[in-house]
Write an enzyme that holds these catalytic residues in place. Structure first.
Site, PDB file in Angstrom:
ATOM      1  N   THR A  20      28.171 -31.862   1.317  1.00 55.50           N
ATOM      2  CA  THR A  20      28.838 -30.563   1.184  1.00 55.50           C
ATOM      3  C   THR A  20      28.021 -29.619   0.312  1.00 55.50           C
ATOM      4  O   THR A  20      28.064 -28.406   0.485  1.00 55.50           O
ATOM      5  CB  THR A  20      30.254 -30.726   0.608  1.00 55.50           C
ATOM      6  OG1 THR A  20      30.183 -31.239  -0.723  1.00 55.50           O
ATOM      7  CG2 THR A  20      31.092 -31.647   1.480  1.00 55.50           C
ATOM      8  N   ARG A  33      68.199  -0.177   4.137  1.00 60.22           N
ATOM      9  CA  ARG A  33      67.560  -0.967   3.087  1.00 60.22           C
ATOM     10  C   ARG A  33      66.070  -0.672   3.048  1.00 60.22           C
ATOM     11  O   ARG A  33      65.492  -0.127   3.990  1.00 60.22           O
ATOM     12  CB  ARG A  33      67.762  -2.464   3.329  1.00 60.22           C
ATOM     13  CG  ARG A  33      67.069  -2.980   4.597  1.00 60.22           C
ATOM     14  CD  ARG A  33      67.095  -4.488   4.696  1.00 60.22           C
ATOM     15  NE  ARG A  33      66.402  -4.958   5.907  1.00 60.22           N
ATOM     16  CZ  ARG A  33      66.114  -6.232   6.153  1.00 60.22           C
ATOM     17  NH1 ARG A  33      66.458  -7.168   5.286  1.00 60.22           N
ATOM     18  NH2 ARG A  33      65.486  -6.576   7.270  1.00 60.22           N
ATOM     19  N   GLN A  53      62.100  -9.951  11.846  1.00 55.98           N
ATOM     20  CA  GLN A  53      61.617 -10.621  13.044  1.00 55.98           C
ATOM     21  C   GLN A  53      61.291  -9.608  14.147  1.00 55.98           C
ATOM     22  O   GLN A  53      60.265  -9.723  14.830  1.00 55.98           O
ATOM     23  CB  GLN A  53      62.669 -11.621  13.554  1.00 55.98           C
ATOM     24  CG  GLN A  53      62.815 -12.865  12.700  1.00 55.98           C
ATOM     25  CD  GLN A  53      63.835 -12.721  11.584  1.00 55.98           C
ATOM     26  OE1 GLN A  53      64.132 -11.605  11.135  1.00 55.98           O
ATOM     27  NE2 GLN A  53      64.379 -13.836  11.124  1.00 55.98           N
ATOM     28  N   LYS A  87      32.709 -27.861   2.678  1.00 55.29           N
ATOM     29  CA  LYS A  87      32.641 -27.255   1.344  1.00 55.29           C
ATOM     30  C   LYS A  87      33.604 -26.076   1.299  1.00 55.29           C
ATOM     31  O   LYS A  87      33.468 -25.133   2.091  1.00 55.29           O
ATOM     32  CB  LYS A  87      31.217 -26.780   1.052  1.00 55.29           C
ATOM     33  CG  LYS A  87      30.959 -26.505  -0.424  1.00 55.29           C
ATOM     34  CD  LYS A  87      30.965 -27.797  -1.224  1.00 55.29           C
ATOM     35  CE  LYS A  87      30.332 -27.620  -2.599  1.00 55.29           C
ATOM     36  NZ  LYS A  87      30.303 -28.891  -3.341  1.00 55.29           N
TER      37      LYS A  87
END
Length: 287
Positions: free
Chosen positions: A57, A169, A215, A12
């Site tokens: 469910t 930036r 990264q 569910k």
């Protein structure tokens, strides 16, 4: 040629339950979104339509509501463990249960008044598979921004590259993170303390890293968690790069030395990775 049934599961999805603790003048509020997922001896329902081993469910949904009343809701990891163990132990055909929970934060305004907080949601994914238990805690939607100390240069340039290198930036992201606990448990059962420690390490890793790439920042955040939180064996991170583009104000006779940006929502870079201890056991059915 034989055709066979492969791996399967059912459950569910997204049962919304709000639990109010009202046995004292100062009420407590827990707002959850719970997904249950069961697997086991379920071939018959797929192959012949025999539902003898199928717990509906709808019954799973009702179990969530009943457990919220019977056991209360405090730490979502504990609530998930109660549910997963119940499904495995009460249903002979079910050998594996996973319970995924999101918890939405509310800010207290008074003894019984609350305002929905706009920050991240806390998450937990609990899996009980036979004698094995795995707990993966996490968060989603933690929005972070550094207005400087971020570069991106030295990347591959091909015939389709238009992005110029930059030595300064804005770096912004909305962190989705999950982390796996050693032996499926928090130190001394302190899920709240563990969550606070990991969240703090993630934020510190972002804030205190001079970033040459998102990264690199991802790895620094995961490494910080593993160094500061010995009970964590693995961190998975998904970091969308929330681009902030410098606006060209030259047509208006104005300079723009990194002060006015447009925040774009799409398309965006999506950086994902896992940082783990090299001696950590492999994950068992984690997301």
């Amino acid at each position: 040629m034989r055709i066979v049934l492969g791996a399967n599961q059912y459950g569910k999805a997204e049962t919304r339950v709000v639990r109010v603790v009202r046995d004292r003048p100062r009420h407590e509020l827990h707002d959850l979104n719970v997904t249950t997922c069961l697997a086991g001896d379920l071939a018959a329902t797929h192959l012949t339509g025999d539902n003898a081993n199928v717990l509906p469910t709808d019954s799973q949904k009702n179990t969530v509501y009943a457990f919220a009343k019977r056991h209360g809701v405090d730490q979502i990891e504990d609530f998930g463990l109660l549910l997963a163990r119940h499904f495995v132990t009460s249903q002979p055909a079910i050998t594996r249960a996973r319970v995924d929970i999101e918890e939405y934060a509310w800010q207290r305004l008074g003894p019984h008044s609350f305002q929905r907080a706009g920050g991240e949601a806390r998450t937990a994914s609990v899996t009980v598979d036979g004698a094995e238990t795995q707990v993966v805690s996490g968060l989603t939607g933690l929005v972070l921004l550094n207005s400087t100390d971020s570069e991106f240069a030295g990347f591959v340039q091909d015939e389709y590259t238009t992005l110029p290198p930059t030595q300064d930036r804005i770096l912004a992201t909305a962190v989705d993170a999950c982390w796996r606990h050693a032996d499926g448990r928090a130190a001394a059962g302190d899920w709240a303390g563990s969550y606070a420690g990991v969240r703090g390490a993630l934020v510190a890793g972002f804030v205190e890293t001079y970033s040459l790439s998102l990264q690199q920042t991802l790895y620094a955040m995961g490494e910080r968690v593993l160094r500061e939180c010995p009970g964590i064996v693995e961190v998975r991170l998904s970091l969308p790069n929330k681009h902030h583009l410098l606006v060209d104000l030259a047509p208006f006779g104005l300079d723009n030395p990194g002060e006015v940006f447009v925040a774009t929502d799409r398309p965006y870079g999506l950086i994902e990775g896992t940082v783990r201890r090299d001696d950590a056991p492999a994950a068992e059915g984690a997301r």
